[in-house]
Write a protein that holds these residues in place. Structure first.
Motif, short mmCIF file in Angstrom:
data_model
loop_
_atom_site.label_atom_id
_atom_site.label_comp_id
_atom_site.label_asym_id
_atom_site.label_seq_id
_atom_site.Cartn_x
_atom_site.Cartn_y
_atom_site.Cartn_z
N PHE A 125 -12.47 -37.73 27.93
CA PHE A 125 -13.28 -38.29 29.01
C PHE A 125 -14.65 -37.63 29.12
N ASP A 126 -15.58 -38.35 29.74
CA ASP A 126 -16.92 -37.83 30.03
C ASP A 126 -16.98 -37.09 31.36
N LEU A 127 -16.05 -37.40 32.26
CA LEU A 127 -16.03 -36.77 33.58
C LEU A 127 -14.62 -36.82 34.14
N LEU A 128 -14.20 -35.70 34.76
CA LEU A 128 -12.94 -35.63 35.48
C LEU A 128 -13.25 -35.48 36.96
N HIS A 129 -12.57 -36.26 37.79
CA HIS A 129 -12.83 -36.17 39.23
C HIS A 129 -11.54 -35.90 39.98
N SER A 130 -11.58 -34.89 40.88
CA SER A 130 -10.43 -34.59 41.71
C SER A 130 -10.91 -34.23 43.11
N SER A 131 -9.98 -33.74 43.94
CA SER A 131 -10.34 -33.49 45.34
C SER A 131 -9.45 -32.43 45.96
N ILE A 132 -9.89 -31.94 47.09
CA ILE A 132 -9.12 -30.94 47.85
C ILE A 132 -7.80 -31.53 48.35
N ASN A 133 -7.73 -32.86 48.49
CA ASN A 133 -6.51 -33.53 48.94
C ASN A 133 -5.53 -33.80 47.81
N SER A 134 -5.84 -33.31 46.61
CA SER A 134 -4.98 -33.54 45.46
C SER A 134 -4.00 -32.40 45.23
N PHE A 135 -4.22 -31.25 45.89
CA PHE A 135 -3.29 -30.12 45.79
C PHE A 135 -3.12 -29.65 44.35
N MET A 136 -4.23 -29.67 43.59
CA MET A 136 -4.18 -29.30 42.17
C MET A 136 -5.06 -28.09 41.86
N GLU A 137 -5.26 -27.23 42.83
CA GLU A 137 -6.12 -26.06 42.62
C GLU A 137 -5.66 -25.21 41.43
N THR A 138 -4.35 -25.08 41.25
CA THR A 138 -3.84 -24.26 40.16
C THR A 138 -4.17 -24.84 38.79
N GLU A 139 -4.53 -26.11 38.74
CA GLU A 139 -4.82 -26.78 37.47
C GLU A 139 -6.30 -26.80 37.13
N LEU A 140 -7.17 -26.37 38.05
CA LEU A 140 -8.61 -26.47 37.82
C LEU A 140 -9.06 -25.66 36.61
N SER A 141 -8.52 -24.47 36.45
CA SER A 141 -8.94 -23.66 35.31
C SER A 141 -8.53 -24.32 33.99
N LYS A 142 -7.37 -24.98 33.97
CA LYS A 142 -6.94 -25.71 32.77
C LYS A 142 -7.90 -26.86 32.49
N MET A 143 -8.26 -27.60 33.56
CA MET A 143 -9.17 -28.72 33.39
C MET A 143 -10.52 -28.25 32.87
N ALA A 144 -11.04 -27.17 33.47
CA ALA A 144 -12.34 -26.65 33.06
C ALA A 144 -12.31 -26.16 31.62
#
Length: 290
Positions: A117-136
């Motif tokens: 993908f060219d862009l990934l979009h998420s939010s504070i309401n997704s409860f995925m903070e632990t996955e942000l480093s993986k995404m980045a």
């Protein structure tokens, strides 16, 4: 453009009509991107109840890719909503249902998928903070909606992974306070910040160069999803220009860059206004069974 909404989806339950509409920040981003002509997928968790089945069916109907979604036993997120003079008012919820209880944990298959993908979009309401480093770690730009409840500690912990930090600032009266927030977010490692302010328009900061844009004023039928519509249309326009021009977050200011930002802000405002004339975030309502 190929974009992914990853995280929350809900069925907004309008109590005045007993109708549910698909929604949720990450889901709306994917849906709006698809409606704007981008290739868009969604990755998230659906409940197996009536509400979850409806949102999933609508996603299929509008052409979202859903290959990495999970369907789990339990309630889909279902906020309760009233419309007062065109403005949506949240009056309760089940706090995200299964999406909050068991948010996606990204495995190797998911991470390989993200890389397309060219862009990934998420939010504070997704409860995925632990996955942000993986995404980045996939090297793909990430946009992230903090809504109006990201604390300074929360931002300090997560902004280093984020390319576009988005805040709902309609409740902040003093623009100096918003600019202070923007400076802090930049200091935590995020190059771009978007602050939406409802009828007072939006601010966009390009590494500290701040642009203000007035909204396109309409008499709204329903403001649900207007902020999501703005950010989606803005990001698609701006990122497409970055790709075409070969510029990035750290390219110097220039007349042509300023024009691209102003154009993207205008596109966002116009699409948000259009969204305000539709029931739900983008329609597709169905009666909720008693």
């Amino acid at each position: 453009m190929r974009v992914l909404g990853i995280g929350d989806n809900v069925a907004d339950h309008y109590l005045n009509t007993n109708v549910i509409y698909p929604g949720g920040n990450a889901f709306n981003f994917a849906a709006f991107a698809r409606l704007l002509g981008a290739e868009a997928d969604y990755l998230g968790v659906f409940g197996d109840d009536f509400a979850g089945q409806h949102v999933y069916t609508v996603a299929q109907e509008i052409g979202l890719g859903l290959t990495h979604c999970r369907i789990l036993h339990g309630e889909n997120g279902r906020p309760k909503v009233n419309i007062v003079e065109g403005d949506r008012i949240f009056v309760g919820s089940n706090r995200g249902g299964v999406s909050r209880e068991r948010p996606p944990v990204l495995d190797e298959s998911d991470l390989k998928y993200l890389s397309s993908f060219d862009l990934l979009h998420s939010s504070i309401n997704s409860f995925m903070e632990t996955e942000l480093s993986k995404m980045a770690g996939r090297g793909i730009p990430i946009s992230y909606d903090f809504s109006n409840h990201g604390t300074d500690m929360y931002c300090r912990a997560h902004c280093r992974y984020i390319t576009y930090s988005i805040f709902s600032c309609g409740h902040i009266e003093d623009e100096d306070d918003i600019r202070s927030l923007i400076r802090r977010v930049h200091s935590y490692g995020c190059p771009y910040v978007i602050a939406t302010r409802g009828s007072r328009g939006a601010l966009f900061s390009d590494n500290g160069r701040i642009y203000h844009h007035e909204p396109k004023m309409v008499t709204p039928k329903d403001t649900m999803g207007a902020g999501d519509a703005f950010l989606t249309a803005f990001l698609l326009s701006w990122i497409a220009w970055l790709k075409e021009s070969g510029q990035d977050a750290y390219s110097p200011a220039s007349t042509i860059r300023n024009e691209a930002i102003e154009r993207a802000l205008t596109v966002g405002a116009e699409f948000a206004a259009k969204t305000c004339m539709t029931d739900g975030a983008f329609g597709h309502g169905v009666a909720y069974p008693d």
